[in-house]
Design a protein around this motif. Structure first.
Motif, PDB file in Angstrom:
ATOM      1  N   LYS A 179       0.831  -1.210   0.000  1.00 59.16           N
ATOM      2  CA  LYS A 179       0.000   0.000   0.000  1.00 59.16           C
ATOM      3  C   LYS A 179       0.863   1.256   0.000  1.00 59.16           C
ATOM      4  CE  LYS A 179      -3.509  -2.341   2.815  1.00 59.16           C
ATOM      5  NZ  LYS A 179      -4.165  -2.375   4.144  1.00 59.16           N
ATOM      6  N   THR A 180       0.369   2.284  -0.670  1.00 59.36           N
ATOM      7  CA  THR A 180       1.062   3.568  -0.653  1.00 59.36           C
ATOM      8  C   THR A 180       0.787   4.249   0.683  1.00 59.36           C
ATOM      9  OG1 THR A 180      -0.821   4.829  -1.532  1.00 59.36           O
ATOM     10  CG2 THR A 180       0.693   3.825  -3.143  1.00 59.36           C
ATOM     11  N   ASP A 181       1.598   5.248   1.003  1.00 56.26           N
ATOM     12  CA  ASP A 181       1.385   5.977   2.253  1.00 56.26           C
ATOM     13  C   ASP A 181      -0.002   6.595   2.288  1.00 56.26           C
ATOM     14  OD1 ASP A 181       3.968   5.330   2.930  1.00 56.26           O
ATOM     15  OD2 ASP A 181       4.809   7.275   2.382  1.00 56.26           O
ATOM     16  N   GLN A 182      -0.460   7.118   1.146  1.00 55.48           N
ATOM     17  CA  GLN A 182      -1.781   7.732   1.079  1.00 55.48           C
ATOM     18  C   GLN A 182      -2.883   6.710   1.341  1.00 55.48           C
ATOM     19  OE1 GLN A 182      -2.159  10.773   1.113  1.00 55.48           O
ATOM     20  NE2 GLN A 182      -3.958  11.504   0.042  1.00 55.48           N
ATOM     21  N   GLU A 183      -2.735   5.517   0.798  1.00 56.25           N
ATOM     22  CA  GLU A 183      -3.721   4.455   1.014  1.00 56.25           C
ATOM     23  C   GLU A 183      -3.762   4.046   2.476  1.00 56.25           C
ATOM     24  OE1 GLU A 183      -3.652   2.245  -3.363  1.00 56.25           O
ATOM     25  OE2 GLU A 183      -2.224   1.647  -1.811  1.00 56.25           O
ATOM     26  N   ILE A 184      -2.583   3.959   3.087  1.00 61.24           N
ATOM     27  CA  ILE A 184      -2.509   3.598   4.505  1.00 61.24           C
ATOM     28  C   ILE A 184      -3.187   4.671   5.350  1.00 61.24           C
ATOM     29  CG2 ILE A 184      -0.967   3.184   6.464  1.00 61.24           C
ATOM     30  CD1 ILE A 184       1.130   2.237   4.342  1.00 61.24           C
ATOM     31  N   PHE A 185      -2.915   5.918   5.002  1.00 59.31           N
ATOM     32  CA  PHE A 185      -3.493   7.040   5.733  1.00 59.31           C
ATOM     33  C   PHE A 185      -5.018   7.038   5.629  1.00 59.31           C
ATOM     34  CE2 PHE A 185      -4.691  11.634   5.863  1.00 59.31           C
ATOM     35  CZ  PHE A 185      -4.397  11.845   7.197  1.00 59.31           C
ATOM     36  N   HIS A 186      -5.535   6.837   4.416  1.00 57.56           N
ATOM     37  CA  HIS A 186      -6.985   6.763   4.207  1.00 57.56           C
ATOM     38  C   HIS A 186      -7.592   5.661   5.076  1.00 57.56           C
ATOM     39  CE1 HIS A 186      -7.214   9.715   1.168  1.00 57.56           C
ATOM     40  NE2 HIS A 186      -6.832   8.996   0.145  1.00 57.56           N
ATOM     41  N   GLU A 187      -6.951   4.509   5.072  1.00 55.00           N
ATOM     42  CA  GLU A 187      -7.484   3.369   5.829  1.00 55.00           C
ATOM     43  C   GLU A 187      -7.507   3.667   7.322  1.00 55.00           C
ATOM     44  OE1 GLU A 187      -6.605  -1.382   6.549  1.00 55.00           O
ATOM     45  OE2 GLU A 187      -5.861  -0.426   4.723  1.00 55.00           O
ATOM     46  N   ILE A 188      -6.443   4.289   7.803  1.00 54.41           N
ATOM     47  CA  ILE A 188      -6.382   4.643   9.219  1.00 54.41           C
ATOM     48  C   ILE A 188      -7.509   5.603   9.583  1.00 54.41           C
ATOM     49  CG2 ILE A 188      -5.065   5.941  10.958  1.00 54.41           C
ATOM     50  CD1 ILE A 188      -2.510   4.818   9.650  1.00 54.41           C
ATOM     51  N   MET A 189      -7.683   6.629   8.765  1.00 58.78           N
ATOM     52  CA  MET A 189      -8.678   7.653   9.076  1.00 58.78           C
ATOM     53  C   MET A 189     -10.105   7.126   9.004  1.00 58.78           C
ATOM     54  SD  MET A 189      -7.367  10.465  10.083  1.00 58.78           S
ATOM     55  CE  MET A 189      -6.112   9.491  10.908  1.00 58.78           C
ATOM     56  N   ILE A 190     -10.374   6.275   8.024  1.00 63.28           N
ATOM     57  CA  ILE A 190     -11.736   5.767   7.863  1.00 63.28           C
ATOM     58  C   ILE A 190     -12.063   4.660   8.872  1.00 63.28           C
ATOM     59  CG2 ILE A 190     -13.225   4.404   6.335  1.00 63.28           C
ATOM     60  CD1 ILE A 190     -12.352   6.104   4.038  1.00 63.28           C
ATOM     61  N   ASN A 191     -11.137   3.741   9.065  1.00 64.38           N
ATOM     62  CA  ASN A 191     -11.419   2.591   9.926  1.00 64.38           C
ATOM     63  C   ASN A 191     -10.968   2.752  11.377  1.00 64.38           C
ATOM     64  OD1 ASN A 191     -12.555   1.137   7.749  1.00 64.38           O
ATOM     65  ND2 ASN A 191     -10.530   0.475   7.092  1.00 64.38           N
ATOM     66  N   HIS A 192     -10.017   3.646  11.613  1.00 62.12           N
ATOM     67  CA  HIS A 192      -9.469   3.780  12.967  1.00 62.12           C
ATOM     68  C   HIS A 192      -9.279   5.239  13.373  1.00 62.12           C
ATOM     69  CE1 HIS A 192      -8.436  -0.509  12.571  1.00 62.12           C
ATOM     70  NE2 HIS A 192      -7.950  -0.194  11.381  1.00 62.12           N
ATOM     71  N   GLY A 193      -9.970   6.147  12.689  1.00 60.80           N
ATOM     72  CA  GLY A 193      -9.755   7.575  12.921  1.00 60.80           C
ATOM     73  C   GLY A 193      -9.969   8.031  14.351  1.00 60.80           C
ATOM     74  N   GLU A 194     -11.045   7.580  14.954  1.00 58.39           N
ATOM     75  CA  GLU A 194     -11.353   7.993  16.320  1.00 58.39           C
ATOM     76  C   GLU A 194     -10.283   7.510  17.294  1.00 58.39           C
ATOM     77  OE1 GLU A 194     -13.437  10.030  19.187  1.00 58.39           O
ATOM     78  OE2 GLU A 194     -13.684  10.043  17.012  1.00 58.39           O
ATOM     79  N   LYS A 195      -9.839   6.280  17.095  1.00 60.06           N
ATOM     80  CA  LYS A 195      -8.800   5.735  17.968  1.00 60.06           C
ATOM     81  C   LYS A 195      -7.479   6.468  17.761  1.00 60.06           C
ATOM     82  CE  LYS A 195      -6.916   1.348  19.598  1.00 60.06           C
ATOM     83  NZ  LYS A 195      -6.893  -0.129  19.405  1.00 60.06           N
ATOM     84  N   ALA A 196      -7.180   6.805  16.496  1.00 59.16           N
ATOM     85  CA  ALA A 196      -5.949   7.546  16.192  1.00 59.16           C
ATOM     86  C   ALA A 196      -5.958   8.897  16.892  1.00 59.16           C
ATOM     87  CB  ALA A 196      -5.818   7.731  14.683  1.00 59.16           C
ATOM     88  N   ARG A 197      -7.121   9.515  16.935  1.00 64.56           N
ATOM     89  CA  ARG A 197      -7.253  10.809  17.609  1.00 64.56           C
ATOM     90  C   ARG A 197      -7.093  10.646  19.118  1.00 64.56           C
ATOM     91  NH1 ARG A 197     -11.722  14.068  19.383  1.00 64.56           N
ATOM     92  NH2 ARG A 197     -13.196  12.503  18.651  1.00 64.56           N
ATOM     93  N   GLU A 198      -7.726   9.624  19.676  1.00 62.27           N
ATOM     94  CA  GLU A 198      -7.636   9.387  21.116  1.00 62.27           C
ATOM     95  C   GLU A 198      -6.200   9.072  21.539  1.00 62.27           C
ATOM     96  OE1 GLU A 198     -10.366   6.244  21.831  1.00 62.27           O
ATOM     97  OE2 GLU A 198     -12.156   7.515  21.664  1.00 62.27           O
ATOM     98  N   MET A 199      -5.492   8.321  20.687  1.00 62.74           N
ATOM     99  CA  MET A 199      -4.109   7.939  20.994  1.00 62.74           C
ATOM    100  C   MET A 199      -3.111   9.023  20.612  1.00 62.74           C
ATOM    101  SD  MET A 199      -4.259   3.944  19.707  1.00 62.74           S
ATOM    102  CE  MET A 199      -2.518   3.617  20.120  1.00 62.74           C
TER     103      MET A 199
END
Length: 239
Positions: free
Chosen positions: A200-220
């Motif tokens: 995966k490209t960095d952009q694809e990884i970033f999209h996946e994080i934000m869509i599937n784990h965005g809230e957790k990424a913000r909390e952490m």
């Protein structure tokens, strides 16, 4: 659909880091076209985004989906801001949203909006924001043009994160350092969230994080989210 709201927080990540040496206020000027641009070359993410907006994707090509995403997203933003959508085109609503949004951001910065057009307000917001960031970083604004001050702020932000991630900066171009910071930040978040990065490209990884784990990424606090001045009106997609 809290995930989508969190995904929009990605547009507010510390400027000059994930977005390169980008604009100072574009992210905070909540751009209704932002999602459309981000998914332009990613059919799978376009489909996921459409589905989160409640758009039927069956049998539709990417151009059709992108148009529907834009129309639905802008309409929802307008409704959330209390703007009547009846009989108005997407373009008309977009202009009204910008006016309301910029005015609200200006008010949050204590900027008078009386008798000022949007272009003037954006300029004033940019100046106030950069000076505030400079003060927080211990950078003097005295005698410096906005362009000079903006560069110093972005440089300080990038070097701060580079130091935090152990990235070599000596003798290197600042843009290269910024790209390394961006890459390291994304992959560090992916590792902590258990996101597979293979192929995966960095952009694809970033999209996946934000869509599937965005809230957790913000909390952490895996990304430098800037939320204190952001308005997510009731009715915003994902709220």
């Amino acid at each position: 659909m809290k995930r989508l709201a969190t995904y929009f927080f990605a547009a507010i990540i510390a400027l000059g880091v994930l977005g390169g040496m980008g604009s100072t206020v574009s992210a905070e000027m909540h751009d209704a076209k932002w999602g459309e641009r981000q998914f332009k070359n990613d059919p799978e993410m376009t489909k996921k985004y459409a589905e989160m907006l409640g758009i039927d994707t069956e049998g539709k090509d990417m151009e059709t989906l992108k148009k529907e995403i834009r129309d639905v997203s802008i309409k929802k933003h307008a409704e959330g801001l209390g703007i009547s959508t009846e009989g108005k085109s997407t373009e008309q609503l977009e202009k009204e949203i910008e006016t309301v949004w910029v005015t609200k951001i200006a008010q949050q910065y204590g900027i008078s909006t009386q008798g000022k057009d949007i272009k003037t307000l954006k300029k004033e917001i940019k100046e106030v924001k950069v000076k505030k960031e400079a003060a927080e970083l211990g950078i003097s604004s005295e005698g410096k043009s906005l362009k000079e001050l903006t560069y110093e702020v972005r440089k300080a932000q990038i070097l701060k994160y580079a130091k935090e991630y152990g990235i070599q900066t000596e003798g290197r171009d600042l843009r290269e350092v910024a790209m390394d910071v961006r890459k390291t930040m994304i992959h560090n978040a992916a590792q902590k969230l258990g996101v597979n990065t293979d192929g995966k490209t960095d952009q694809e990884i970033f999209h996946e994080i934000m869509i599937n784990h965005g809230e957790k990424a913000r909390e952490m606090k895996l990304f430098p989210f800037k939320e204190e001045l952001i308005l997510f009106p009731k009715g915003h997609p994902g709220m």
